[in-house]
Motif scaffolding. Structure first.
Motif, mmCIF file in Angstrom:
data_model
loop_
_atom_site.group_PDB
_atom_site.id
_atom_site.type_symbol
_atom_site.label_atom_id
_atom_site.label_comp_id
_atom_site.label_asym_id
_atom_site.label_seq_id
_atom_site.Cartn_x
_atom_site.Cartn_y
_atom_site.Cartn_z
ATOM 1 N N ALA A 97 84.075 -65.937 -16.012
ATOM 2 C CA ALA A 97 83.991 -64.844 -15.210
ATOM 3 C C ALA A 97 84.180 -65.621 -13.795
ATOM 4 C CB ALA A 97 82.703 -64.138 -15.429
ATOM 5 N N PHE A 98 83.745 -66.662 -13.520
ATOM 6 C CA PHE A 98 83.334 -67.562 -12.306
ATOM 7 C C PHE A 98 84.574 -68.336 -11.938
ATOM 8 C CE2 PHE A 98 78.657 -67.874 -13.603
ATOM 9 C CZ PHE A 98 78.403 -66.491 -13.249
ATOM 10 N N GLU A 99 85.649 -68.333 -12.712
ATOM 11 C CA GLU A 99 86.832 -68.968 -12.188
ATOM 12 C C GLU A 99 87.452 -68.393 -10.950
ATOM 13 O OE1 GLU A 99 88.345 -71.429 -13.478
ATOM 14 O OE2 GLU A 99 87.644 -71.785 -15.441
ATOM 15 N N GLY A 100 87.711 -69.402 -10.091
ATOM 16 C CA GLY A 100 88.374 -68.979 -8.954
ATOM 17 C C GLY A 100 87.340 -68.890 -7.893
ATOM 18 N N HIS A 101 85.905 -68.974 -8.131
ATOM 19 C CA HIS A 101 84.926 -68.944 -7.296
ATOM 20 C C HIS A 101 84.315 -70.327 -6.833
ATOM 21 C CE1 HIS A 101 85.182 -64.542 -7.086
ATOM 22 N NE2 HIS A 101 84.877 -64.666 -8.454
ATOM 23 N N ASP A 102 84.009 -70.556 -5.776
ATOM 24 C CA ASP A 102 83.483 -72.017 -5.392
ATOM 25 C C ASP A 102 81.875 -72.111 -5.377
ATOM 26 O OD1 ASP A 102 83.571 -70.494 -3.119
ATOM 27 O OD2 ASP A 102 84.270 -72.178 -1.727
ATOM 28 N N LEU A 103 81.391 -70.760 -5.107
ATOM 29 C CA LEU A 103 79.962 -70.715 -4.963
ATOM 30 C C LEU A 103 79.650 -69.411 -5.919
ATOM 31 C CD1 LEU A 103 77.013 -71.476 -3.855
ATOM 32 C CD2 LEU A 103 77.731 -69.970 -2.006
ATOM 33 N N VAL A 104 78.356 -69.619 -6.809
ATOM 34 C CA VAL A 104 77.843 -68.624 -7.387
ATOM 35 C C VAL A 104 76.294 -68.485 -6.817
ATOM 36 C CG1 VAL A 104 77.087 -67.923 -9.672
ATOM 37 C CG2 VAL A 104 79.101 -69.045 -9.590
ATOM 38 N N LEU A 105 75.893 -67.356 -6.169
ATOM 39 C CA LEU A 105 74.742 -67.150 -5.787
ATOM 40 C C LEU A 105 73.942 -66.029 -6.735
ATOM 41 C CD1 LEU A 105 72.711 -67.583 -3.294
ATOM 42 C CD2 LEU A 105 73.761 -65.897 -2.231
ATOM 43 N N VAL A 106 72.920 -66.818 -7.419
ATOM 44 C CA VAL A 106 72.135 -65.794 -8.093
ATOM 45 C C VAL A 106 70.901 -65.397 -7.362
ATOM 46 C CG1 VAL A 106 71.163 -66.011 -10.276
ATOM 47 C CG2 VAL A 106 73.092 -67.419 -10.062
ATOM 48 N N LEU A 107 70.616 -64.343 -7.298
ATOM 49 C CA LEU A 107 69.528 -63.696 -6.662
ATOM 50 C C LEU A 107 68.452 -62.825 -7.731
ATOM 51 C CD1 LEU A 107 71.154 -62.137 -3.341
ATOM 52 C CD2 LEU A 107 69.994 -64.707 -3.634
ATOM 53 N N GLY A 108 67.381 -63.184 -7.489
ATOM 54 C CA GLY A 108 66.310 -62.532 -8.674
ATOM 55 C C GLY A 108 66.731 -62.442 -10.019
ATOM 56 N N ALA A 109 67.246 -63.584 -10.758
ATOM 57 C CA ALA A 109 67.429 -63.572 -12.222
ATOM 58 C C ALA A 109 67.436 -65.046 -12.459
ATOM 59 C CB ALA A 109 68.946 -63.016 -12.367
ATOM 60 N N PRO A 110 66.916 -65.385 -13.872
ATOM 61 C CA PRO A 110 67.095 -66.606 -14.502
ATOM 62 C C PRO A 110 68.776 -67.096 -14.725
ATOM 63 C CG PRO A 110 65.898 -64.844 -16.032
ATOM 64 C CD PRO A 110 66.676 -64.178 -14.838
ATOM 65 N N ARG B 208 79.860 -74.515 -7.488
ATOM 66 C CA ARG B 208 78.370 -74.770 -7.135
ATOM 67 C C ARG B 208 77.741 -73.351 -7.529
ATOM 68 N NH1 ARG B 208 77.567 -79.098 -2.337
ATOM 69 N NH2 ARG B 208 75.559 -79.191 -3.479
ATOM 70 N N LEU B 209 76.466 -73.593 -7.866
ATOM 71 C CA LEU B 209 75.357 -72.320 -8.311
ATOM 72 C C LEU B 209 74.292 -72.654 -7.633
ATOM 73 C CD1 LEU B 209 74.945 -70.560 -11.542
ATOM 74 C CD2 LEU B 209 72.899 -71.583 -10.367
ATOM 75 N N VAL B 210 73.673 -71.702 -6.837
ATOM 76 C CA VAL B 210 72.353 -71.871 -6.028
ATOM 77 C C VAL B 210 71.669 -70.630 -6.569
ATOM 78 C CG1 VAL B 210 71.308 -71.573 -3.974
ATOM 79 C CG2 VAL B 210 73.322 -72.920 -3.800
ATOM 80 N N ARG C 16 81.526 -74.770 -21.040
ATOM 81 C CA ARG C 16 81.016 -75.329 -19.693
ATOM 82 C C ARG C 16 80.097 -74.106 -19.381
ATOM 83 N NH1 ARG C 16 83.607 -79.525 -16.838
ATOM 84 N NH2 ARG C 16 82.949 -78.554 -14.910
ATOM 85 N N TYR C 17 79.060 -74.698 -18.388
ATOM 86 C CA TYR C 17 78.244 -73.857 -17.780
ATOM 87 C C TYR C 17 79.169 -73.185 -16.470
ATOM 88 C CZ TYR C 17 74.109 -75.276 -20.159
ATOM 89 O OH TYR C 17 73.123 -75.618 -21.100
ATOM 90 N N LEU C 18 79.783 -74.078 -15.965
ATOM 91 C CA LEU C 18 80.547 -73.425 -14.767
ATOM 92 C C LEU C 18 81.775 -74.045 -14.679
ATOM 93 C CD1 LEU C 18 77.579 -74.208 -12.004
ATOM 94 C CD2 LEU C 18 78.360 -71.965 -12.996
ATOM 95 N N PRO C 19 82.780 -73.462 -13.933
ATOM 96 C CA PRO C 19 84.319 -74.177 -13.752
ATOM 97 C C PRO C 19 84.081 -75.429 -12.972
ATOM 98 C CG PRO C 19 84.210 -71.693 -13.476
ATOM 99 C CD PRO C 19 83.025 -72.238 -13.328
ATOM 100 N N GLU C 20 85.182 -76.137 -12.869
ATOM 101 C CA GLU C 20 85.181 -77.340 -12.342
ATOM 102 C C GLU C 20 85.196 -76.932 -10.871
ATOM 103 O OE1 GLU C 20 85.111 -81.339 -11.910
ATOM 104 O OE2 GLU C 20 85.414 -80.344 -13.770
ATOM 105 N N GLY C 21 84.245 -77.506 -9.949
ATOM 106 C CA GLY C 21 84.318 -77.429 -8.342
ATOM 107 C C GLY C 21 83.547 -76.219 -8.327
#
Length: 526
Positions: free
Chosen positions: A262-275, A293-295, A286-291
């Motif tokens: 679901a995160f393919e094509g995104h360079d930043l995953v911003l998670v707010l108010g969740a584990p 980042r998750l904050v 994989r947790y995240l696609p290549e390239g």
């Protein structure tokens, strides 16, 4: 000299914990003696229902709630429901009775041996005061721990303590106040703004805390300002974003590999108010696609510490959203219209398709209805048909533990008498919290219960397919008539057989609880 009980009652009154959910035993009676006139005791017939009602009440009101439990047996009965309250970060104050102090060591009947250990590791804090003099302070700590950690706290009190006299220092708790602020410092805020500003294709993942903390509308403004797509965090227990908004992509899959996809094509995953993240199905990858980042931004330090990937900032999401709204330029493109609702699917055999039931709810009930949902096998049908645009519109058992739906809805309705409330439950889950109907009847709670009866544990059948176990026993539950059960508890009930009859029944006005039983076709969660 005042008694422990008198100081405790006064403290609870000042803190606003005057609604008490409970199912008392002998050990609890001395605490309940002489409750001030402003207190309300809400009796439940089983501790699982008691905790679920309190969970719903606390979530809907946004305030800590007191739960009265009976020693080890009552505390043990509450544990299943407590898992949902823990996962929802609900600030419950669990006050349990204990045998008199001289009887605890010899393990007399109704003594709770090592009472704090019984509730760990679920609760955020658990204790039994070392002496009667310490009870008021320990009770204050339980309230503040629950509020600060946003997690249930547990206090076991020997019942002879309540009548003990205390010195003048005990009254010091009456004037206590404990607050928490979580604003990022200048360097942290600058780094976060730079991360978000530099992202070419950011995506937001919003958790239930967004709705619980009153940030629903702010999250909409942020997504529109950033022109970012939005996922709801997996294992969703509160809806943090309008589900038909053009930027909403749905509930993130609860497996590692599909979430990564679901995160393919995104360079930043911003998670707010969740584990990050409460996965369910074991689908490794994989947790995240290549390239990418998750904050993560969360006020839950434990969730930040245990995340398997990404950076984390332990801060108040409200402060971070406000910071990002100030720093992000206004979007040049309008958000666009909300997505239309598709025509509901119909069932080929007997019974209604769940989509027909949910379409009827959407059309017949007021737009501001708050739904408490515990029908897991109809999850996909639910999100296809519902159009929820207001904060506090959706509640679900946060840990997946059955038994939240009916009592949780009673608690939500008691906390929000200004808003229509509907419980949507399956016949499998209804049995776990059915006694809540008695409480609803006794308190004339204005609640609509729509019970979907398909005669089986539908979600388990679906999981059997995923796990390669198609022939597991014990999945069918035929022969249940909840209209007769509801009427026995004092709740008017009827069985409706088609969509037109359901719509007509939903449109009828009622000033108390009611139950509508609907036979439905078997569907899968996704």
């Amino acid at each position: 000299m005042p008694s422990v009980r008198r100081v405790a009652h006064a403290f609870l009154e000042r803190q606003g914990l005057t609604t008490v959910f409970g199912n008392p035993g002998s050990n609890e009676l001395p605490f309940l003696a002489g409750l001030p006139a402003g207190f309300r005791y809400v009796l439940g017939l089983h501790e699982g229902a008691v905790v679920a009602m309190a969970d719903g009440f606390a979530q809907a009101s946004g305030r800590p709630v007191l739960v009265n439990l009976h020693a080890a047996s009552g505390s043990g009965n509450a544990l299943g429901a407590l898992t949902n309250a823990v996962a929802a970060r609900t600030p419950l104050v669990l006050l349990a009775g204990q045998q008199v102090r001289p009887a605890v060591g010899p393990e007399a009947n109704l003594a709770s041996v090592d009472a704090p250990a019984l509730m760990k590791p679920l609760v955020g804090w658990a204790a039994e005061p070392a002496c009667a003099e310490d009870v008021p302070r320990a009770l204050a700590q339980a309230v503040f721990e629950a509020r600060l950690q946003r997690r249930p706290a547990y206090l076991s009190v020997p019942y002879d303590d309540w009548s003990a006299e205390v010195g003048e220092n005990a009254a010091a708790v009456l004037d206590r106040r404990v607050e928490r602020a979580g604003v990022p410092d200048q360097a942290q805020g600058r780094r976060l703004v730079e991360r978000v500003s530099a992202a070419r294709r950011p995506v937001l993942v919003l958790g239930g805390d967004i709705d619980a903390e009153g940030l629903f509308d702010d999250a909409v403004r942020l997504a529109e300002r950033l022109e970012a797509p939005v996922w709801a965090a997996p294992s969703l227990f509160r809806l943090p974003f309008p589900n038909r908004h053009p930027r909403f992509r749905g509930v993130l899959p609860a497996g590692i590999a599909p979430a990564c996809a679901a995160f393919e094509g995104h360079d930043l995953v911003l998670v707010l108010g969740a584990p990050v993240f409460r996965y369910h199905e074991h689908l490794p990858g994989r947790y995240l696609p290549e390239g990418t980042r998750l904050v993560q931004v969360t006020s839950d330090a434990s969730a930040a510490a245990r995340a398997p990937v990404g950076e984390a900032l332990v801060a108040d999401p409200a402060a971070v959203i406000a910071l990002l709204l100030r720093s992000a330029p206004a979007s040049a493109r309008p958000a666009g219209p909300y997505r239309p609702v598709p025509e509901p699917l119909t069932a080929e055999g007997p019974g209604l398709h769940p989509e027909q039931v949910f379409a009827a709810l959407r059309d017949a009930l007021p737009r501001d209805t708050a739904y408490v949902v515990e029908s897991t096998s109809t999850n996909a049908a639910w999100w296809r048909q519902m159009d929820l645009r207001r904060p506090g519109s959706y509640y679900f058992p946060a840990a997946g533990g059955l038994g939240f739906g009916l009592p949780g809805a009673v608690g939500v309705a008691m906390a929000r008498p200004d808003r229509p409330v509907a419980a949507v439950v399956g016949d499998g889950s209804a049995n776990y919290g059915i006694t809540a109907l008695w409480t609803a009847a006794r308190h004339r709670v204005p609640l609509t219960v729509v019970l979907l009866r398909n005669g089986t544990y539908g979600a388990l059948r679906w999981f059997g397919g995923l796990l390669g176990v198609p022939d597991a026993p014990g999945l069918d539950i035929p022969g249940l008539d909840f209209t007769r059960v509801a009427e026995g508890y004092g709740v008017p009930a009827r069985h409706v057989e088609d969509a037109g009859e359901l719509r007509a029944a939903l449109a009828e006005h009622t000033d108390g609880p009611r139950l509508l039983q609907v036979d439905t076709a078997l569907t899968t969660p996704s």
